[in-house]
Motif scaffolding. Structure first.
Motif, mmCIF file in Angstrom:
data_model
loop_
_atom_site.group_PDB
_atom_site.id
_atom_site.type_symbol
_atom_site.label_atom_id
_atom_site.label_comp_id
_atom_site.label_asym_id
_atom_site.label_seq_id
_atom_site.Cartn_x
_atom_site.Cartn_y
_atom_site.Cartn_z
ATOM 1 N N GLY A 1 5.730 0.706 0.677
ATOM 2 C CA GLY A 1 6.662 0.541 -0.451
ATOM 3 C C GLY A 1 7.630 1.711 -0.539
ATOM 4 N N CYS A 2 7.107 2.913 -0.353
ATOM 5 C CA CYS A 2 7.952 4.106 -0.345
ATOM 6 C C CYS A 2 8.863 4.058 0.875
ATOM 7 C CB CYS A 2 7.060 5.353 -0.315
ATOM 8 S SG CYS A 2 7.961 6.906 -0.437
ATOM 9 N N GLU A 3 8.301 3.618 2.000
ATOM 10 C CA GLU A 3 9.093 3.540 3.239
ATOM 11 C C GLU A 3 10.205 2.492 3.123
ATOM 12 O OE1 GLU A 3 5.494 3.022 5.562
ATOM 13 O OE2 GLU A 3 5.956 4.866 6.642
ATOM 14 N N LEU A 4 9.889 1.370 2.472
ATOM 15 C CA LEU A 4 10.908 0.341 2.272
ATOM 16 C C LEU A 4 12.043 0.882 1.397
ATOM 17 C CD1 LEU A 4 11.869 -2.594 2.602
ATOM 18 C CD2 LEU A 4 10.441 -3.203 0.627
ATOM 19 N N ALA A 5 11.682 1.608 0.338
ATOM 20 C CA ALA A 5 12.717 2.205 -0.521
ATOM 21 C C ALA A 5 13.579 3.168 0.295
ATOM 22 C CB ALA A 5 12.072 2.926 -1.709
ATOM 23 N N MET A 6 12.931 3.930 1.177
ATOM 24 C CA MET A 6 13.686 4.902 1.982
ATOM 25 C C MET A 6 14.565 4.242 3.038
ATOM 26 S SD MET A 6 11.210 8.220 2.454
ATOM 27 C CE MET A 6 9.836 7.376 3.245
ATOM 28 N N MET A 7 14.276 2.988 3.381
ATOM 29 C CA MET A 7 15.150 2.253 4.309
ATOM 30 C C MET A 7 16.444 1.819 3.618
ATOM 31 S SD MET A 7 12.599 -0.232 6.388
ATOM 32 C CE MET A 7 10.903 0.288 6.633
ATOM 33 N N ALA B 1 6.203 3.424 9.046
ATOM 34 C CA ALA B 1 7.562 2.872 9.012
ATOM 35 C C ALA B 1 8.535 3.866 8.371
ATOM 36 C CB ALA B 1 7.580 1.533 8.276
ATOM 37 N N GLY B 2 8.381 5.131 8.749
ATOM 38 C CA GLY B 2 9.361 6.119 8.295
ATOM 39 C C GLY B 2 8.812 7.229 7.413
ATOM 40 N N ALA C 1 14.514 13.595 4.161
ATOM 41 C CA ALA C 1 14.947 13.569 2.755
ATOM 42 C C ALA C 1 14.498 14.810 1.989
ATOM 43 C CB ALA C 1 14.418 12.309 2.065
ATOM 44 N N VAL C 2 13.253 15.254 2.191
ATOM 45 C CA VAL C 2 12.724 16.325 1.323
ATOM 46 C C VAL C 2 12.375 17.604 2.079
ATOM 47 C CG1 VAL C 2 11.813 14.608 -0.290
ATOM 48 C CG2 VAL C 2 10.276 15.593 1.429
ATOM 49 N N GLY C 3 12.489 17.587 3.405
ATOM 50 C CA GLY C 3 12.158 18.783 4.186
ATOM 51 C C GLY C 3 10.691 18.806 4.594
ATOM 52 N N LYS C 4 10.377 19.714 5.521
ATOM 53 C CA LYS C 4 9.058 19.710 6.165
ATOM 54 C C LYS C 4 7.900 19.992 5.213
ATOM 55 C CE LYS C 4 6.369 22.389 9.449
ATOM 56 N NZ LYS C 4 6.350 23.207 10.663
ATOM 57 N N SER C 5 8.016 21.051 4.420
ATOM 58 C CA SER C 5 6.868 21.489 3.639
ATOM 59 C C SER C 5 6.457 20.423 2.614
ATOM 60 C CB SER C 5 7.195 22.813 2.944
ATOM 61 O OG SER C 5 6.038 23.391 2.416
ATOM 62 N N LYS C 6 7.445 19.869 1.932
ATOM 63 C CA LYS C 6 7.147 18.849 0.922
ATOM 64 C C LYS C 6 6.668 17.555 1.583
ATOM 65 C CE LYS C 6 9.891 20.410 -3.011
ATOM 66 N NZ LYS C 6 9.752 21.842 -2.765
ATOM 67 N N ALA C 7 7.283 17.178 2.710
ATOM 68 C CA ALA C 7 6.835 15.970 3.421
ATOM 69 C C ALA C 7 5.397 16.142 3.886
ATOM 70 C CB ALA C 7 7.753 15.682 4.606
ATOM 71 N N MET C 8 5.074 17.307 4.408
ATOM 72 C CA MET C 8 3.696 17.581 4.851
ATOM 73 C C MET C 8 2.733 17.444 3.673
ATOM 74 S SD MET C 8 3.111 18.345 8.053
ATOM 75 C CE MET C 8 3.898 18.971 9.554
ATOM 76 N N GLU C 9 3.107 18.022 2.532
ATOM 77 C CA GLU C 9 2.227 17.940 1.362
ATOM 78 C C GLU C 9 1.977 16.484 0.984
ATOM 79 O OE1 GLU C 9 3.563 19.945 -2.265
ATOM 80 O OE2 GLU C 9 2.190 18.646 -3.391
ATOM 81 N N ALA D 1 14.280 15.849 -8.058
ATOM 82 C CA ALA D 1 14.500 17.276 -7.771
ATOM 83 C C ALA D 1 14.455 17.534 -6.262
ATOM 84 C CB ALA D 1 13.453 18.120 -8.488
ATOM 85 N N TRP D 2 13.654 16.766 -5.542
ATOM 86 C CA TRP D 2 13.496 16.980 -4.103
ATOM 87 C C TRP D 2 14.538 16.225 -3.270
ATOM 88 C CZ3 TRP D 2 7.418 16.513 -3.351
ATOM 89 C CH2 TRP D 2 6.809 17.499 -4.134
ATOM 90 N N GLY D 3 15.368 15.446 -3.925
ATOM 91 C CA GLY D 3 16.436 14.751 -3.204
ATOM 92 C C GLY D 3 16.050 13.419 -2.598
ATOM 93 N N LEU D 4 14.870 12.916 -2.946
ATOM 94 C CA LEU D 4 14.461 11.607 -2.415
ATOM 95 C C LEU D 4 15.204 10.479 -3.121
ATOM 96 C CD1 LEU D 4 12.539 9.947 -0.592
ATOM 97 C CD2 LEU D 4 10.850 10.042 -2.429
ATOM 98 N N VAL D 5 15.442 10.646 -4.425
ATOM 99 C CA VAL D 5 16.163 9.631 -5.190
ATOM 100 C C VAL D 5 17.456 10.238 -5.730
ATOM 101 C CG1 VAL D 5 13.924 8.676 -5.887
ATOM 102 C CG2 VAL D 5 15.254 9.959 -7.537
ATOM 103 N N SER D 6 18.449 9.383 -5.932
ATOM 104 C CA SER D 6 19.733 9.927 -6.378
ATOM 105 C C SER D 6 19.741 10.171 -7.884
ATOM 106 C CB SER D 6 20.887 9.022 -5.957
ATOM 107 O OG SER D 6 20.993 7.923 -6.803
#
Ligand code: CO8
Length: 264
Positions: free
Chosen positions: A111-117, A142-143, A151-159, A174-179
């Motif tokens: 669901g998160c991946e679909l939103a990011m597509m 799927a992404g 979208a959010v950088g390595k450290s946050k994506a890893m977390e 705040a992390w730039g995933l959503v506008s």
């Protein structure tokens, strides 16, 4: 909409298609059948000359709670590899017209991946994003390790990917995933997404597509190649009637009137 079982489609505005994921009992879990229908509806919107932008949404409780675990759980390597599982789940990324995700509630895993597509994500304050695959003994497929990292950088994506914890709409913004996180209220996120889609659909279709192509190229190309590609796209738009209508001596800007784009 009788022809679909897992989605609803409508045109709340003559120039905007709204696609609503509709498997309420399963929190819009993403199944093979759902993706076949979604791809069909997207292809139809892409071919509809009246439509300039698409909004994809779910319910108040869930945009989508992930891939359908019940459909997935008994699959073997031979099944998923042999049938190239997930390969047709990314068709939305082939759209030339912009797609806005309007997210309320859970956007987890697929669901998160679909939103990011999608091209733009708007979130309601109730939205929760996450990649809980690690809790299932798998990883995002799927992404979630790729688009999320961009979208959010390595450290946050890893977390997010390693702990499987959900992040709030406010964190996602705040992390730039959503506008944008929209105001509270049922349906508000869809309302704002439709407004945004209407605005985009009022622009020249060709320049909107070229702009989308340009931004997406930023994820694929070096800066040098990307700037070259952008300049070529920019130059090519001077072959369109919309550029003449928008900017030239005979056009809207010079005459101080609203441009009448013809998508040519
Ligand atoms: N798959 C299948 N069914 C689901 C899913 C799912 N992902 N999520 C929820 N459901 C079902 C539940 O089984 C339940 O059905 P039933 O009433 O028959 O038992 C119904 O939806 C309601 O769910 P809950 O009772 O669990 O509702 P809660 O409000 O208690 O909890 C949660 C909501 C927290 C969202 C919870 O349902 C949950 O944790 N769901 C699973 C989330 C998850 O792990 N998602 C990741 C799945 S793996 C994945 O997505 C791989 C990605 C592959 C790529 C996809 C490409 C786009």
């Amino acid at each position: 909409d009788k022809e679909y079982e897992y989605i609803l489609t409508s045109k709340p505005d003559p120039n905007v298609t709204l696609i609503t994921l509709n498997r309420p009992k399963a929190l819009n879990a993403l199944s093979n059948g759902l993706f076949h229908e979604l791809n069909h509806a997207l292809a139809r919107a892409e071919l509809d000359n009246d439509v300039g932008a698409v909004v994809l949404t779910g319910s108040e409780k869930a945009f989508a709670a992930g891939a359908d675990i019940k459909e997935m759980k008994d699959k073997e390597f031979a099944d998923v590899y042999g049938q190239n599982f997930l390969s047709h789940w990314t068709q939305i990324t082939e759209m030339k017209k912009p797609v806005i995700a309007a997210v309320s509630g859970y956007a987890l895993g697929g669901g998160c991946e679909l939103a990011m597509m999608c091209d733009i994500i708007l979130a309601s304050p109730t939205a929760k994003f996450g990649q809980p695959e690690i809790n299932l003994g798998i990883i995002p497929g799927a992404g979630g390790t790729q688009r999320l990292t961009r979208a959010v950088g390595k450290s946050k994506a890893m977390e997010i990917v390693l702990t499987g914890r959900n992040i709030t709409a406010q964190e996602a913004e705040a992390w730039g995933l959503v506008s944008k996180v929209v105001g509270e209220g049922e349906g508000q996120v869809v309302k704002e997404a439709l407004e945004m889609a209407k605005t985009i659909a009022s622009k020249g279709r060709l320049s909107v597509m070229a702009a989308k192509e340009g931004v997406n190229a930023a994820y694929e190309l070096s800066l040098h190649e990307g700037l070259h590609f952008e300049r070529r796209l920019f130059q090519s738009l001077f072959a369109t009637k919309d550029q003449k209508e928008g900017t030239t001596g005979m056009g809207a800007f010079a005459e101080k009137r609203k441009a009448q784009f013809t998508n040519q």
